[in-house]
Write a protein that holds these residues in place. Structure first.
Motif, mmCIF file in Angstrom:
data_model
loop_
_atom_site.group_PDB
_atom_site.id
_atom_site.type_symbol
_atom_site.label_atom_id
_atom_site.label_comp_id
_atom_site.label_asym_id
_atom_site.label_seq_id
_atom_site.Cartn_x
_atom_site.Cartn_y
_atom_site.Cartn_z
ATOM 1 N N LEU A 48 0.767 -1.159 0.149
ATOM 2 C CA LEU A 48 -0.305 0.244 -0.019
ATOM 3 C C LEU A 48 0.723 1.289 0.119
ATOM 4 O O LEU A 48 0.616 2.411 -0.852
ATOM 5 C CB LEU A 48 -0.889 0.080 1.313
ATOM 6 C CG LEU A 48 -1.858 -1.139 1.348
ATOM 7 C CD1 LEU A 48 -2.848 -0.734 2.484
ATOM 8 C CD2 LEU A 48 -2.880 -1.510 0.005
ATOM 9 N N ARG A 49 2.072 1.267 0.840
ATOM 10 C CA ARG A 49 2.649 2.478 1.039
ATOM 11 C C ARG A 49 3.348 2.737 -0.391
ATOM 12 O O ARG A 49 3.729 4.023 -0.902
ATOM 13 C CB ARG A 49 3.932 2.204 1.990
ATOM 14 C CG ARG A 49 3.253 2.213 3.354
ATOM 15 C CD ARG A 49 4.417 2.481 4.259
ATOM 16 N NE ARG A 49 4.943 1.065 4.471
ATOM 17 C CZ ARG A 49 4.773 0.241 5.633
ATOM 18 N NH1 ARG A 49 3.523 0.338 6.151
ATOM 19 N NH2 ARG A 49 5.550 -0.890 5.691
ATOM 20 N N ASN A 52 0.888 4.274 -2.868
ATOM 21 C CA ASN A 52 0.941 5.685 -2.457
ATOM 22 C C ASN A 52 2.025 6.465 -2.716
ATOM 23 O O ASN A 52 1.870 7.607 -3.339
ATOM 24 C CB ASN A 52 0.775 5.950 -0.836
ATOM 25 C CG ASN A 52 0.412 7.065 -0.431
ATOM 26 O OD1 ASN A 52 -0.915 7.733 -1.068
ATOM 27 N ND2 ASN A 52 0.977 7.655 0.374
ATOM 28 N N PHE A 127 -4.814 7.562 1.477
ATOM 29 C CA PHE A 127 -4.198 6.232 2.038
ATOM 30 C C PHE A 127 -4.907 6.374 3.617
ATOM 31 O O PHE A 127 -4.242 7.399 4.300
ATOM 32 C CB PHE A 127 -2.695 6.803 2.228
ATOM 33 C CG PHE A 127 -1.926 5.523 2.596
ATOM 34 C CD1 PHE A 127 -2.514 4.407 3.086
ATOM 35 C CD2 PHE A 127 -0.640 5.626 2.786
ATOM 36 C CE1 PHE A 127 -1.901 3.290 3.504
ATOM 37 C CE2 PHE A 127 0.192 4.452 3.172
ATOM 38 C CZ PHE A 127 -0.431 3.217 3.861
ATOM 39 N N ASN A 129 -4.319 5.086 6.739
ATOM 40 C CA ASN A 129 -3.481 4.410 7.857
ATOM 41 C C ASN A 129 -4.678 4.714 9.307
ATOM 42 O O ASN A 129 -5.327 5.429 8.954
ATOM 43 C CB ASN A 129 -2.284 4.765 7.952
ATOM 44 C CG ASN A 129 -2.033 6.280 8.176
ATOM 45 O OD1 ASN A 129 -3.164 7.299 8.562
ATOM 46 N ND2 ASN A 129 -0.926 7.066 7.713
ATOM 47 N N THR A 245 -8.418 4.272 -3.111
ATOM 48 C CA THR A 245 -8.406 4.345 -1.534
ATOM 49 C C THR A 245 -7.640 3.101 -0.908
ATOM 50 O O THR A 245 -7.999 2.146 -1.385
ATOM 51 C CB THR A 245 -9.860 4.469 -0.859
ATOM 52 O OG1 THR A 245 -10.621 5.382 -1.378
ATOM 53 C CG2 THR A 245 -9.795 4.342 0.646
ATOM 54 N N LEU A 246 -6.566 3.357 -0.159
ATOM 55 C CA LEU A 246 -5.632 2.610 0.355
ATOM 56 C C LEU A 246 -6.244 2.308 1.908
ATOM 57 O O LEU A 246 -6.193 3.327 2.542
ATOM 58 C CB LEU A 246 -4.242 2.801 0.096
ATOM 59 C CG LEU A 246 -3.738 3.138 -0.990
ATOM 60 C CD1 LEU A 246 -2.475 3.777 -0.966
ATOM 61 C CD2 LEU A 246 -3.839 2.114 -1.990
ATOM 62 N N ASP A 248 -5.206 0.529 5.386
ATOM 63 C CA ASP A 248 -4.355 -0.406 5.991
ATOM 64 C C ASP A 248 -4.841 -0.856 7.511
ATOM 65 O O ASP A 248 -5.139 -0.312 8.362
ATOM 66 C CB ASP A 248 -2.714 0.393 6.240
ATOM 67 C CG ASP A 248 -1.762 -0.502 6.824
ATOM 68 O OD1 ASP A 248 -1.907 -1.719 6.677
ATOM 69 O OD2 ASP A 248 -0.878 0.055 7.530
#
Length: 565
Positions: A48-49, A52, A127, A129, A245-246, A248
């Motif tokens: 995911l990072r 991004n 992202f 998180n 959309t990520l 985590d």
């Protein structure tokens, strides 16, 4: 020719494909929900990072992905006009959080045409998180709804009653209370949680009397991290306009039922032409995704070996087949996706004992127990089903079976076939064992069996028939075959050629992940305890030193071999 301005397609960016460091390249559609699973440190969050970073134009060397291809289309003008603020000098201001940028429309267009994504990514990717999800529930600034476009998801709720109602219904499913926008708070737009106050005659949503009742409720941003994180995900997924959309570990701070509900909501209600890339370590969240039966859900298991991250895309048809089986659906089998290895046992009692022995081996050695999940299938007849299911999930598996797995040819063949063992390599050897067992004298002949069962039946005159007597009859029938004796003594029952043949079968099976209990069955690892099943394992776990007791030496060696497989 028409004098109307031509329709301009809005700019959009999606992930078209990703090539990984194991050589795998995976393609993605615009409405895909892509879920990365795997053991700890497999690389789920890192993927995911890196996605991004790609959107941000970061040229740092990636660890897991070798190439990320983006699908970039449309024109930026509609995005800028809809999602920024027009300033008095004719420029466009984008402001969210600490980020504030003012440019002319031409400057925005030039950046888009030159693909300067480092200046534009905020419009397309989000992202989520842990910190971002929680902060999304904080009250944004109020704004002039006539001259300014909403930029924060809560600002969208402020101007759209239907969106507020929709999000509140999702929130109510999870927590049993409403989510309410305060439209009269002045400089900020807070969300309150609780039972929504009724609007009385003569009131509206900004009336002082109504707001007095509303503001007695707790604010969302004052709630626990679980509620705030859950709401933040819904806000940023269902309300915002990002194409990618990520998320985590969305299950963080949530109870299992809420994790499952969140997974189901995302799979059922995420708008079309929105990509989700999710990393998760939650079986409950994954079950929620599967409950929704969404064809766009793609599950990718990551297996890390050294510096290489192996990507395995699970087939939708395999997942559906697994999900149709009620025993598998309501088991913990999906937890296998988050472990390095899964050990399949016949019963829960087996799982408890073997896992306890494994933990005892590593206890006091300043070592962490191996990342192994022990799961059961409810009997050897279902071993094949679970093996096939876990293999379809690309999970490394070991199967433990009592020695009487050799008793039934069809069951044994089904299990070995599912493990990829060539039956022609085993069949002649199995025949040797089968013929040897058939030649052994039965412990009881027919007349003796009738006699013993008759004595039990004649001794009972009450209703219902006592369970104790049922168990006695079962034991008599069980003892009427040589296999009952084999389960008591294990491979020592065999002599000469059959003994050698058994070892040959055992070696072939072990190489392929099938471990036959050498002492016969679980209870024979510790014979001082004469109980059976749950009573046996409870007494052993409570009273016996699993790490040092000499009687359990065979059990420890057996588990060490499984760990090292």
């Amino acid at each position: 020719m028409s004098n109307e301005e031509p329709i301009t397609e809005k700019a959009e960016i999606f992930v078209k494909s990703i090539s990984f460091n194991d050589g795998t390249t995976l393609d993605f559609a615009k409405s895909d929900i892509v879920v990365f699973t795997g053991a700890n440190n497999a690389g789920k969050s890192q993927v995911l990072r890196e996605i991004n970073q790609k959107f941000k134009g970061d040229n740092n060397v990636f660890k897991i992905t070798k190439q990320i291809v983006l699908d970039i289309a449309g024109q930026i003008q509609p995005i800028i006009k809809e999602r920024t603020k027009l300033t008095p000098d004719g420029k466009y201001l984008y402001e969210i959080g600490n980020k504030s940028v003012t440019r002319s429309l031409l400057e925005w267009i030039i950046l888009w045409e030159r693909k300067f994504l480092s200046e534009l990514y905020v419009f397309f990717i989000n992202f989520l998180n842990t910190e971002k999800r929680i902060s999304s529930s904080n009250s944004p600034k109020s704004f002039d709804t006539i001259t300014t476009n909403p930029q924060h998801p809560i600002q969208y709720l402020y101007v759209d009653d239907e969106k507020e109602k929709e999000l509140s219904e999702y929130f109510h499913q999870a927590f049993g209370i409403n989510l309410i926008v305060d439209r009269g708070a002045g400089n900020n737009i807070p969300l309150f949680v609780g039972d929504k106050p009724e609007i009385q005659q003569g009131e509206d949503r900004v009336s002082k009397s109504y707001r007095e009742r509303l503001t007695r409720l707790p604010k969302l941003q004052e709630q626990g991290d679980g509620i705030r994180s859950f709401t933040g995900i819904l806000l940023d997924t269902f309300i915002s306009n990002h194409t990618v959309t990520l998320i985590d570990e969305p299950e963080a701070f949530l109870h299992p039922p809420q994790s499952r509900l969140l997974g189901k909501m995302l799979a059922k209600n995420t708008p079309n032409n929105r990509q989700l890339f999710i990393s998760t370590h939650s079986e409950d969240f994954l079950k929620g995704l599967l409950d929704a039966d969404n064809e766009n859900v793609k599950i990718i298991r990551i297996n890390r070996e050294g510096n290489t991250n192996h990507m395995n895309m699970l087939k939708n048809e395999d997942i559906k087949q697994l999900w149709k089986d009620p025993i598998l659906r309501y088991s913990n089998i999906l937890s296998g996706l988050f472990h390095s290895k899964v050990v399949i046992c016949e019963s829960d009692t087996d799982c408890r004992f073997y896992q306890s022995v494994m933990n005892a081996i590593h206890d006091g050695e300043n070592e962490i127990s191996p990342d192994i999940l022990f799961t059961h299938c409810g009997g050897k007849q279902r071993l094949k089903t679970v093996i096939v299911a876990l293999k379809s999930l690309n999970v490394k598996i070991v199967t433990i079976a009592d020695i009487d797995i050799l008793n039934d040819k069809n069951t044994f063949k089904e299990i070995t076939d599912s493990l990829g063992i060539n039956w022609t390599e085993l069949e002649s050897k199995w025949n040797v064992i089968d013929n040897y067992v058939k030649d052994q004298r039965l412990q009881l002949d027919t007349n003796e069996v009738k006699k013993e069962i008759g004595q039990i039946l004649n001794s009972v005159s009450i209703n219902p028939f006592p369970q104790e007597n049922i168990n006695k009859i079962k034991k008599i029938l069980k003892n009427s075959t040589a296999w009952s004796k084999i389960k008591e003594v294990g491979k020592k029952f065999f002599t000469g050629e059959p003994y050698t043949t058994f070892n040959e079968i055992d070696t072939i099976c072990k190489k392929n992940g099938l471990f036959i209990v050498p002492v016969g069955e679980l209870e024979c690892f510790y014979k001082p305890n004469t109980n059976h099943g749950p009573k046996w394992v409870n007494e052993v776990l409570e009273r016996v030193d699993l790490k040092n007791n000499p009687e359990l030496r065979d059990a420890r060696e057996f588990i060490k071999n499984i760990i090292s497989f």
